[in-house]
Design a protein around this motif. Structure first.
Motif, PDB file in Angstrom:
ATOM      1  N   ASP A 120       0.807  -1.215   0.000  1.00  0.00           N
ATOM      2  CA  ASP A 120       0.000   0.000   0.000  1.00  0.00           C
ATOM      3  C   ASP A 120       0.847   1.275   0.000  1.00  0.00           C
ATOM      4  N   SER A 121       2.140   1.150  -0.311  1.00  0.00           N
ATOM      5  CA  SER A 121       2.981   2.346  -0.327  1.00  0.00           C
ATOM      6  C   SER A 121       3.469   2.611  -1.755  1.00  0.00           C
ATOM      7  N   PRO A 122       3.401   3.885  -2.186  1.00  0.00           N
ATOM      8  CA  PRO A 122       3.905   4.203  -3.529  1.00  0.00           C
ATOM      9  C   PRO A 122       5.379   3.859  -3.689  1.00  0.00           C
ATOM     10  N   LEU A 123       6.115   3.807  -2.576  1.00  0.00           N
ATOM     11  CA  LEU A 123       7.529   3.456  -2.640  1.00  0.00           C
ATOM     12  C   LEU A 123       7.719   2.073  -3.265  1.00  0.00           C
ATOM     13  N   ALA A 124       6.768   1.157  -2.993  1.00  0.00           N
ATOM     14  CA  ALA A 124       6.850  -0.181  -3.570  1.00  0.00           C
ATOM     15  C   ALA A 124       6.874  -0.083  -5.095  1.00  0.00           C
ATOM     16  N   LEU A 125       6.038   0.803  -5.650  1.00  0.00           N
ATOM     17  CA  LEU A 125       5.978   0.935  -7.109  1.00  0.00           C
ATOM     18  C   LEU A 125       7.287   1.518  -7.636  1.00  0.00           C
ATOM     19  N   ILE A 126       7.842   2.511  -6.902  1.00  0.00           N
ATOM     20  CA  ILE A 126       9.092   3.121  -7.352  1.00  0.00           C
ATOM     21  C   ILE A 126      10.200   2.075  -7.407  1.00  0.00           C
ATOM     22  N   LEU A 127      10.192   1.144  -6.455  1.00  0.00           N
ATOM     23  CA  LEU A 127      11.238   0.125  -6.424  1.00  0.00           C
ATOM     24  C   LEU A 127      10.986  -0.999  -7.423  1.00  0.00           C
ATOM     25  N   VAL A 128       9.722  -1.255  -7.730  1.00  0.00           N
ATOM     26  CA  VAL A 128       9.403  -2.395  -8.573  1.00  0.00           C
ATOM     27  C   VAL A 128       9.429  -2.028 -10.065  1.00  0.00           C
ATOM     28  N   TYR A 129       9.022  -0.823 -10.405  1.00  0.00           N
ATOM     29  CA  TYR A 129       8.992  -0.446 -11.823  1.00  0.00           C
ATOM     30  C   TYR A 129      10.340  -0.594 -12.529  1.00  0.00           C
ATOM     31  N   PRO A 130      11.480  -0.310 -11.847  1.00  0.00           N
ATOM     32  CA  PRO A 130      12.748  -0.507 -12.560  1.00  0.00           C
ATOM     33  C   PRO A 130      12.931  -1.910 -13.127  1.00  0.00           C
ATOM     34  N   THR A 131      12.191  -2.910 -12.636  1.00  0.00           N
ATOM     35  CA  THR A 131      12.387  -4.252 -13.202  1.00  0.00           C
ATOM     36  C   THR A 131      12.062  -4.292 -14.682  1.00  0.00           C
ATOM     37  N   PHE A 132      11.120  -3.490 -15.132  1.00  0.00           N
ATOM     38  CA  PHE A 132      10.918  -3.461 -16.583  1.00  0.00           C
ATOM     39  C   PHE A 132      11.544  -2.233 -17.242  1.00  0.00           C
ATOM     40  N   LEU A 133      11.890  -1.211 -16.425  1.00  0.00           N
ATOM     41  CA  LEU A 133      12.505  -0.019 -17.018  1.00  0.00           C
ATOM     42  C   LEU A 133      14.006  -0.206 -17.252  1.00  0.00           C
ATOM     43  N   VAL A 134      14.699  -0.826 -16.270  1.00  0.00           N
ATOM     44  CA  VAL A 134      16.150  -0.961 -16.386  1.00  0.00           C
ATOM     45  C   VAL A 134      16.556  -1.766 -17.629  1.00  0.00           C
ATOM     46  N   PRO A 135      15.930  -2.926 -17.885  1.00  0.00           N
ATOM     47  CA  PRO A 135      16.344  -3.654 -19.096  1.00  0.00           C
ATOM     48  C   PRO A 135      16.173  -2.813 -20.348  1.00  0.00           C
TER      49      PRO A 135
END
Lengths: 318, 280
Positions: free
Chosen positions: B140-155
């Motif tokens: 329930d924290s936006p921080l989770a999204l900030i940390l998880v989105y790089p999984t598809f952004l970094v590649p």
């Protein structure tokens, strides 16, 4: 410019501190540079991928740690008509949508490859469906597919008088399935068109000139020059498209949520319904994992497509 | 003859092109026109031409901005997109630099590994990731999204930037090395400034992809106030049996605008990097 600034005497004479020297030690620098990317991917991609496969073999639910149950989840899925239905629709959805996207996208790319005014503006406008968040354009489609106030029904019934009654787009299985596929094709055309356009522009015009001199018809030029020259890019873009269409979630979740009567569930939406909404993490994970064989197949296809062109692998200096 | 080829051109190029543009843009037109239609016109095709508005209204947008949490959702989405983009740009610039410029044993395999990560779709990961997010206390924290989105952004960004770094001549770095610059100085003063166009396009891609993301935001965020725009519209605005199409379309329009504006500012970078990436 910058080279001359760096060679200034002040810089050359200063003795670097141990920290700077450490960062100049190549193996250390390599590790430091790769750490953020690899770290993020390991924690939030590789580990969850493994965890997901593990969960698929357990009976975990939300709030309760599961125990290993072997292949029970998969055995259950094989007897579950909803899972078979989702496999069936996922395959149909991917096959028809990919075919549609590539046929229309290739056509659009060929059209855009001609010379006409405002070409770059047109190219920019055409990318819009791909830029705008899928859920938001899906909502527009939901409204376009409204049973009572659909603008398509209005056109067909009241303006053109081709039909006497409104189309029930999302109310029964097959129309709903095809409505979703149409929305997916709409969204996918721009990306395919722009990618293939890039490919078209790499084909040397002299090939066409030579073919013209030999008297080749425009169909023959397409069949024997354009198409074979486009094969590598087609293979790559298509692999991407297949993977992301097969695992699509947003469009279906936004427009039908798997309805009517679970007829439009893709594997991803079914996994969400069972795993997150229904709390059956183990079973949801098993549904998600059941997509992997298909994706491995598509990735191998992609890998060999890439390997043939040594594309972006960092090994080629050719 | 000239007239004949002109007609042929019209039929073979302009007519189909016109149809494509019409179909590709129509949903946006429909979205926009619905946003400004009063309810009386919205559901009455007999007396009003549905393709036009006779008395445009801002009521739907007003409702959205003042009676719902919409501004808050926009803010959260913006925050998440900027956070995830920054994180991904830092991680992928360093990774791309290491893979393409530092050239160690096995760098092609690391590159291939990161590229393959892009092919792992979020639909497979969201269930285990949800448990990971809970373990980290980030549910329930936006921080989770900030940390998880790089999984598809970094590649994606790494792959884009590898191509970009490749286009910068080695000689520049070699000269600097000979002149006694450290590798970090080279990265900061030579390679990065030259790679700015590549960084911009990677940034645009990341921002749009984060703004667009749906399944993680749907699975990891529970409370209404922390939702991102795509999720919130679907779960908070779609209520009851009678859909408020005016407000829904206004929400979609407003949610699309930031990305569309952002994208139009950099459209040349965008198209050229997209075509460049494929051409490579």
């Amino acid at each position: 410019m910058s080279v001359t600034t760096l060679s200034s005497p002040a810089l050359a004479q200063r003795q670097p501190s141990w920290l700077v020297r450490l960062f100049d030690y190549k193996p250390f620098l390599v590790v430091m540079c790769l750490a953020p990317a690899i770290g993020l991917l390991a924690v939030f991609l590789t580990y969850p991928l493994g965890l997901g496969i593990w969960l698929a073999f357990t009976d975990t639910t939300i709030g309760r740690k599961g125990i290993f149950v072997g292949l029970d989840n998969f055995q259950y899925l094989l007897t579950d008509s909803l899972w078979w239905n989702a496999v069936f629709y996922s395959v149909i959805y991917t096959a028809i949508a990919t075919f549609g996207k590539f046929a229309l996208g290739f056509w659009l790319a060929l059209l855009l490859n001609n010379h006409f005014p405002f070409k770059s503006l047109l190219r920019a406008i055409i990318l819009l469906p791909w830029i705008v968040p899928t859920v938001l354009s899906a909502l527009a489609f939901w409204w376009i597919y409204d049973p009572q106030f659909s603008i398509i029904s209005y056109l067909l019934v009241d303006v053109l008088h081709w039909r006497t009654s409104n189309i029930d787009f999302l109310g029964s299985p097959w129309p709903a399935r095809f409505s979703l596929i149409a929305a997916n094709i709409w969204r996918g055309i721009p990306f395919v068109a722009i990618s293939l356009l890039a490919g078209l522009q790499t084909i040397s015009p002299s090939l066409y000139e030579a073919a013209m001199l030999d008297g080749a018809s425009s169909w023959q030029r397409f069949r024997y020059i354009t198409f074979p020259m486009m094969m590598p890019i087609l293979a790559i873009v298509m692999t991407f498209s297949i993977i992301f269409t097969f695992t699509d979630f947003q469009l279906v979740y936004a427009i039908t949520r798997g309805g009517p009567g679970n007829s439009t569930h893709l594997l991803a939406t079914l996994a969400f319904q069972r795993g997150i909404a229904g709390g059956e993490l183990g079973e949801g994970a098993a549904i998600a994992v059941s997509m992997i064989p298909f994706l491995v197949f598509a990735t191998l296809f992609s890998y060999f497509g890439l390997a043939r062109r040594k594309w972006q692998q960092g090994e080629a200096n050719d | 003859m000239a007239w004949d080829s002109g007609l042929r051109r019209l039929m073979m190029i302009y007519l189909p092109l016109g149809c494509f543009v019409l179909i590709l843009l129509f949903p946006f037109y429909w979205m926009a026109i619905t946003s400004f239609k009063p309810n009386a016109e919205l559901m009455n095709y007999k007396e009003h031409n549905p393709f036009w508005i006779t008395s445009p209204t801002l009521a739907h947008i007003k409702h959205l901005l003042f009676d719902t949490d919409y501004p808050r959702w926009l803010w959260t989405t913006m925050l998440v997109a900027i956070g995830a983009t920054t994180l991904s740009l830092i991680a992928s610039t360093l990774a791309a630099y290491a893979i393409e410029r530092l050239r160690f044993r096995g760098s092609p395999y690391v590159g291939l590994g990161i590229y393959l990560a892009y092919l792992v779709p979020p639909s497979i990961l969201f269930i285990p990731l949800a448990t990971v997010v809970v373990q980290f206390g980030l549910f329930d924290s936006p921080l989770a999204l900030i940390l998880v989105y790089p999984t598809f952004l970094v590649p994606f960004c790494t792959w884009l930037l590898i191509g970009y770094f490749k286009s910068i001549p080695y000689e520049l770095e070699e000269c600097a090395l000979v002149d006694g610059a450290t590798r970090l100085q080279i990265l900061r003063r030579i390679t990065l400034p030259l790679a700015v166009p590549g960084l911009i396009s990677a940034g645009i891609f990341s921002f749009t992809l984060s703004w667009n993301e749906f399944i993680y935001a749907l699975a990891f965020i529970q409370s209404g106030a922390n939702k991102t725009v795509p999720v919130a519209i679907l779960t908070e605005l779609v209520t009851g049996d009678v859909y408020q199409w005016g407000a829904l379309m206004a929400g979609s329009l407003l949610g699309s605008l930031p990305v569309a504006i952002f994208y139009s500012l950099f459209v040349d970078y965008y198209v050229s990097s997209l075509t460049g990436a494929v051409k490579e």
